[in-house]
Design a protein around this motif. Sequence first.
Motif, PDB file in Angstrom:
ATOM      1  N   PRO A   1     -21.418 -55.640 -86.718  1.00  0.00           N
ATOM      2  CA  PRO A   1     -21.179 -56.442 -85.510  1.00  0.00           C
ATOM      3  C   PRO A   1     -22.315 -56.324 -84.489  1.00  0.00           C
ATOM      4  CG  PRO A   1     -19.227 -55.186 -86.035  1.00  0.00           C
ATOM      5  CD  PRO A   1     -20.316 -54.695 -86.926  1.00  0.00           C
ATOM      6  N   ALA A   2     -22.938 -55.162 -84.402  1.00  0.00           N
ATOM      7  CA  ALA A   2     -24.042 -54.998 -83.450  1.00  0.00           C
ATOM      8  C   ALA A   2     -25.228 -55.879 -83.821  1.00  0.00           C
ATOM      9  CB  ALA A   2     -24.471 -53.534 -83.385  1.00  0.00           C
ATOM     10  N   SER A   3     -25.514 -55.987 -85.105  1.00  0.00           N
ATOM     11  CA  SER A   3     -26.626 -56.851 -85.514  1.00  0.00           C
ATOM     12  C   SER A   3     -26.285 -58.322 -85.280  1.00  0.00           C
ATOM     13  CB  SER A   3     -26.994 -56.602 -86.969  1.00  0.00           C
ATOM     14  OG  SER A   3     -25.899 -56.892 -87.806  1.00  0.00           O
ATOM     15  N   ILE A   4     -25.038 -58.719 -85.515  1.00  0.00           N
ATOM     16  CA  ILE A   4     -24.628 -60.098 -85.215  1.00  0.00           C
ATOM     17  C   ILE A   4     -24.723 -60.366 -83.720  1.00  0.00           C
ATOM     18  CG2 ILE A   4     -22.687 -61.714 -85.275  1.00  0.00           C
ATOM     19  CD1 ILE A   4     -21.807 -60.370 -87.871  1.00  0.00           C
ATOM     20  N   LEU A   5     -24.356 -59.385 -82.917  1.00  0.00           N
ATOM     21  CA  LEU A   5     -24.446 -59.518 -81.469  1.00  0.00           C
ATOM     22  C   LEU A   5     -25.888 -59.688 -81.018  1.00  0.00           C
ATOM     23  CD1 LEU A   5     -21.884 -58.501 -79.356  1.00  0.00           C
ATOM     24  CD2 LEU A   5     -23.878 -57.313 -78.560  1.00  0.00           C
ATOM     25  N   ILE A   6     -26.788 -58.928 -81.585  1.00  0.00           N
ATOM     26  CA  ILE A   6     -28.208 -59.036 -81.225  1.00  0.00           C
ATOM     27  C   ILE A   6     -28.776 -60.373 -81.684  1.00  0.00           C
ATOM     28  CG2 ILE A   6     -30.497 -58.087 -81.717  1.00  0.00           C
ATOM     29  CD1 ILE A   6     -29.158 -55.309 -81.681  1.00  0.00           C
ATOM     30  N   ILE A   7     -28.386 -60.814 -82.868  1.00  0.00           N
ATOM     31  CA  ILE A   7     -28.839 -62.131 -83.345  1.00  0.00           C
ATOM     32  C   ILE A   7     -28.340 -63.230 -82.418  1.00  0.00           C
ATOM     33  CG2 ILE A   7     -28.578 -63.814 -85.210  1.00  0.00           C
ATOM     34  CD1 ILE A   7     -28.607 -61.413 -87.162  1.00  0.00           C
ATOM     35  N   GLY A   8     -27.079 -63.145 -82.006  1.00  0.00           N
ATOM     36  CA  GLY A   8     -26.538 -64.119 -81.071  1.00  0.00           C
ATOM     37  C   GLY A   8     -27.272 -64.116 -79.742  1.00  0.00           C
ATOM     38  N   ALA A   9     -27.613 -62.917 -79.245  1.00  0.00           N
ATOM     39  CA  ALA A   9     -28.362 -62.827 -77.988  1.00  0.00           C
ATOM     40  C   ALA A   9     -29.755 -63.433 -78.137  1.00  0.00           C
ATOM     41  CB  ALA A   9     -28.446 -61.370 -77.544  1.00  0.00           C
ATOM     42  N   LEU A  10     -30.394 -63.194 -79.265  1.00  0.00           N
ATOM     43  CA  LEU A  10     -31.720 -63.785 -79.496  1.00  0.00           C
ATOM     44  C   LEU A  10     -31.637 -65.306 -79.600  1.00  0.00           C
ATOM     45  CD1 LEU A  10     -33.211 -61.191 -82.005  1.00  0.00           C
ATOM     46  CD2 LEU A  10     -33.859 -61.551 -79.609  1.00  0.00           C
ATOM     47  N   ILE A  11     -30.569 -65.808 -80.203  1.00  0.00           N
ATOM     48  CA  ILE A  11     -30.382 -67.258 -80.272  1.00  0.00           C
ATOM     49  C   ILE A  11     -30.223 -67.833 -78.869  1.00  0.00           C
ATOM     50  CG2 ILE A  11     -28.778 -69.069 -80.999  1.00  0.00           C
ATOM     51  CD1 ILE A  11     -28.296 -67.430 -83.548  1.00  0.00           C
ATOM     52  N   VAL A  12     -29.456 -67.143 -78.023  1.00  0.00           N
ATOM     53  CA  VAL A  12     -29.267 -67.605 -76.645  1.00  0.00           C
ATOM     54  C   VAL A  12     -30.598 -67.689 -75.913  1.00  0.00           C
ATOM     55  CG1 VAL A  12     -28.291 -66.986 -74.397  1.00  0.00           C
ATOM     56  CG2 VAL A  12     -26.894 -66.798 -76.438  1.00  0.00           C
ATOM     57  N   VAL A  13     -31.456 -66.713 -76.120  1.00  0.00           N
ATOM     58  CA  VAL A  13     -32.712 -66.666 -75.375  1.00  0.00           C
ATOM     59  C   VAL A  13     -33.759 -67.609 -75.943  1.00  0.00           C
ATOM     60  CG1 VAL A  13     -34.617 -65.151 -74.717  1.00  0.00           C
ATOM     61  CG2 VAL A  13     -32.283 -64.304 -74.611  1.00  0.00           C
ATOM     62  N   PHE A  14     -33.880 -67.685 -77.271  1.00  0.00           N
ATOM     63  CA  PHE A  14     -35.028 -68.369 -77.852  1.00  0.00           C
ATOM     64  C   PHE A  14     -34.747 -69.756 -78.443  1.00  0.00           C
ATOM     65  CE2 PHE A  14     -36.347 -63.856 -78.139  1.00  0.00           C
ATOM     66  CZ  PHE A  14     -37.441 -63.956 -77.296  1.00  0.00           C
ATOM     67  N   ALA A  15     -33.511 -70.161 -78.592  1.00  0.00           N
ATOM     68  CA  ALA A  15     -33.243 -71.481 -79.186  1.00  0.00           C
ATOM     69  C   ALA A  15     -33.632 -72.583 -78.201  1.00  0.00           C
ATOM     70  CB  ALA A  15     -31.771 -71.595 -79.554  1.00  0.00           C
ATOM     71  N   LYS A  16     -34.210 -73.642 -78.733  1.00  0.00           N
ATOM     72  CA  LYS A  16     -34.649 -74.759 -77.893  1.00  0.00           C
ATOM     73  C   LYS A  16     -33.535 -75.781 -77.684  1.00  0.00           C
ATOM     74  CE  LYS A  16     -39.500 -74.380 -79.161  1.00  0.00           C
ATOM     75  NZ  LYS A  16     -39.843 -73.448 -78.160  1.00  0.00           N
ATOM     76  N   ASN A  17     -32.583 -75.829 -78.572  1.00  0.00           N
ATOM     77  CA  ASN A  17     -31.476 -76.766 -78.469  1.00  0.00           C
ATOM     78  C   ASN A  17     -30.348 -76.132 -77.645  1.00  0.00           C
ATOM     79  OD1 ASN A  17     -29.390 -78.563 -78.861  1.00  0.00           O
ATOM     80  ND2 ASN A  17     -29.767 -78.799 -81.055  1.00  0.00           N
ATOM     81  N   PRO A  18     -29.864 -76.803 -76.591  1.00  0.00           N
ATOM     82  CA  PRO A  18     -28.792 -76.226 -75.772  1.00  0.00           C
ATOM     83  C   PRO A  18     -27.503 -75.963 -76.543  1.00  0.00           C
ATOM     84  CG  PRO A  18     -29.763 -78.130 -74.681  1.00  0.00           C
ATOM     85  CD  PRO A  18     -30.353 -78.062 -76.045  1.00  0.00           C
ATOM     86  N   VAL A  19     -27.228 -76.760 -77.572  1.00  0.00           N
ATOM     87  CA  VAL A  19     -26.031 -76.528 -78.374  1.00  0.00           C
ATOM     88  C   VAL A  19     -26.158 -75.214 -79.136  1.00  0.00           C
ATOM     89  CG1 VAL A  19     -24.634 -77.425 -80.269  1.00  0.00           C
ATOM     90  CG2 VAL A  19     -25.565 -78.994 -78.567  1.00  0.00           C
ATOM     91  N   HIS A  20     -27.345 -74.944 -79.672  1.00  0.00           N
ATOM     92  CA  HIS A  20     -27.559 -73.666 -80.367  1.00  0.00           C
ATOM     93  C   HIS A  20     -27.466 -72.501 -79.391  1.00  0.00           C
ATOM     94  CE1 HIS A  20     -29.984 -76.127 -83.495  1.00  0.00           C
ATOM     95  NE2 HIS A  20     -28.689 -76.158 -83.752  1.00  0.00           N
ATOM     96  N   ASN A  21     -27.962 -72.692 -78.175  1.00  0.00           N
ATOM     97  CA  ASN A  21     -27.842 -71.642 -77.151  1.00  0.00           C
ATOM     98  C   ASN A  21     -26.370 -71.331 -76.876  1.00  0.00           C
ATOM     99  OD1 ASN A  21     -30.557 -72.271 -77.018  1.00  0.00           O
ATOM    100  ND2 ASN A  21     -30.659 -71.938 -74.825  1.00  0.00           N
ATOM    101  N   ALA A  22     -25.569 -72.380 -76.743  1.00  0.00           N
ATOM    102  CA  ALA A  22     -24.149 -72.190 -76.456  1.00  0.00           C
ATOM    103  C   ALA A  22     -23.445 -71.488 -77.615  1.00  0.00           C
ATOM    104  CB  ALA A  22     -23.485 -73.531 -76.163  1.00  0.00           C
ATOM    105  N   MET A  23     -23.786 -71.862 -78.835  1.00  0.00           N
ATOM    106  CA  MET A  23     -23.155 -71.217 -79.993  1.00  0.00           C
ATOM    107  C   MET A  23     -23.548 -69.743 -80.093  1.00  0.00           C
ATOM    108  SD  MET A  23     -21.163 -73.404 -81.118  1.00  0.00           S
ATOM    109  CE  MET A  23     -20.590 -72.504 -82.532  1.00  0.00           C
TER     110      MET A  23
END
Length: 145
Positions: A10-32
């Motif tokens: 779960p910690a690695s999934i959490l970090i991946i999710g945080a990285l998606i929030v910061v670095f994704a260019k699409n706002p929908v991907h940021n929200a997910m």
Amino acid sequence: MFEILLFFVPASILIIGALIVVFAKNPVHNAMGLVMTLFLFVIMMIGVDKKEQTSDSIKGQTFLVSGVFLILISLLGYVAVNSEFSWNLWFPAVEYVVEGTPQLIAGTLFTTWIFPFEIISILLIVATSAAIALAYDSKIRNKDV
């Protein structure tokens, strides 16, 4: 070994999710990414391995919450009936313009979108209160141990 696996997955999934929030260019991907991060954070915070508490920690809290809920529903009903079920309470309707001044945003928010705005504000208040209650409850339990 099993506990380490239960932590790192779960910690690695959490970090991946945080990285998606910061670095994704699409706002929908940021929200997910944010949804994934918040969902796992809440699960880790409440602790699924704890036994469910069935007794009231504060005497009469059920009646207090029920009373406050009844007062809020009554107030909402009173405002709805007095305004003849029109949510244009005090602000005149605004024209939709591409440029967003604070006056236009507030006018639109408090006329057309007042009901969803209030629902979201109630949800955020409940979520904040629950997070504080969960954090406070864990501090009390840690002192007893």
